[in-house]
Design a protein around this motif. Structure first.
Motif, PDB file in Angstrom:
ATOM      1  N   THR A  43      -8.177 -22.833 -48.438  1.00  0.00           N
ATOM      2  CA  THR A  43      -8.179 -23.663 -47.236  1.00  0.00           C
ATOM      3  C   THR A  43      -6.905 -24.496 -47.162  1.00  0.00           C
ATOM      4  O   THR A  43      -6.280 -24.608 -46.098  1.00  0.00           O
ATOM      5  N   LEU A  46      -4.052 -22.159 -46.281  1.00  0.00           N
ATOM      6  CA  LEU A  46      -4.186 -21.762 -44.876  1.00  0.00           C
ATOM      7  C   LEU A  46      -3.761 -22.913 -43.967  1.00  0.00           C
ATOM      8  O   LEU A  46      -3.021 -22.706 -42.993  1.00  0.00           O
ATOM      9  N   ASN A  47      -4.199 -24.120 -44.303  1.00  0.00           N
ATOM     10  CA  ASN A  47      -3.816 -25.284 -43.501  1.00  0.00           C
ATOM     11  C   ASN A  47      -2.308 -25.506 -43.545  1.00  0.00           C
ATOM     12  O   ASN A  47      -1.703 -25.858 -42.533  1.00  0.00           O
ATOM     13  N   ASP A  49      -0.049 -23.197 -43.916  1.00  0.00           N
ATOM     14  CA  ASP A  49       0.539 -22.161 -43.053  1.00  0.00           C
ATOM     15  C   ASP A  49       0.374 -22.522 -41.579  1.00  0.00           C
ATOM     16  O   ASP A  49       1.297 -22.352 -40.780  1.00  0.00           O
ATOM     17  N   VAL A  50      -0.803 -23.022 -41.229  1.00  0.00           N
ATOM     18  CA  VAL A  50      -1.055 -23.412 -39.832  1.00  0.00           C
ATOM     19  C   VAL A  50      -0.122 -24.565 -39.433  1.00  0.00           C
ATOM     20  O   VAL A  50       0.451 -24.556 -38.337  1.00  0.00           O
ATOM     21  N   ILE A  53       3.339 -23.151 -38.932  1.00  0.00           N
ATOM     22  CA  ILE A  53       3.398 -22.408 -37.664  1.00  0.00           C
ATOM     23  C   ILE A  53       3.437 -23.387 -36.492  1.00  0.00           C
ATOM     24  O   ILE A  53       4.208 -23.208 -35.538  1.00  0.00           O
ATOM     25  N   PHE A  54       2.627 -24.427 -36.537  1.00  0.00           N
ATOM     26  CA  PHE A  54       2.587 -25.423 -35.469  1.00  0.00           C
ATOM     27  C   PHE A  54       3.950 -26.116 -35.324  1.00  0.00           C
ATOM     28  O   PHE A  54       4.468 -26.269 -34.219  1.00  0.00           O
TER      29      PHE A  54
END
Length: 125
Positions: A43, A46-47, A49-50, A53-54
């Motif tokens: 998690t 993933l966060n 990476d998010v 990306i943001f």
């Protein structure tokens, strides 16, 4: 040798079963803890990476807006240059017309001067 009684065999079996249940419970707890750790780490990754990306998307949106502004400015400057070039071309054409007019005028004045000179010479004879 003494043969175990049914009651002794039952107690031994229950003791073994209890030990296995306890061992299984410890393994289950360890597996659940490991699963929680893995889930937490996944998690987190993933966060991250998010978030990356943001942030990249925000940078791209900002750069896109700047590019649009620069394109608009460039388009306006190009239009201004096009207008100035048209005016310059028109002015050059007008200069050509003036030069042509001046040449015609010069030729006419030369013709008139030649004729006046011819007339004056004829009168003097």
């Amino acid at each position: 040798d003494k043969v175990p009684t049914l009651n002794e065999m039952l107690k031994k079996h229950q003791h073994i079963q209890g030990a296995l249940k306890e061992k299984n419970a410890k393994k289950r707890a360890a597996a659940q803890e490991a699963f929680k750790d893995v889930t937490k780490e996944l998690t987190h990754e993933l966060n991250q990476d998010v978030i990356e990306i943001f942030k990249s998307q925000q940078v791209l949106e900002h750069e896109t807006k700047q590019l649009q502004q620069h394109s608009t400015t460039f388009s306006k400057q190009t239009q201004d240059w096009k207008t100035m070039l048209a005016r310059l071309n028109e002015a050059v054409m007008e200069l050509g017309d003036i030069e042509n007019w001046a040449n015609v005028l010069y030729t006419n004045v030369t013709d008139v001067t030649t004729k006046v000179d011819t007339i004056l010479e004829a009168k003097q004879l």
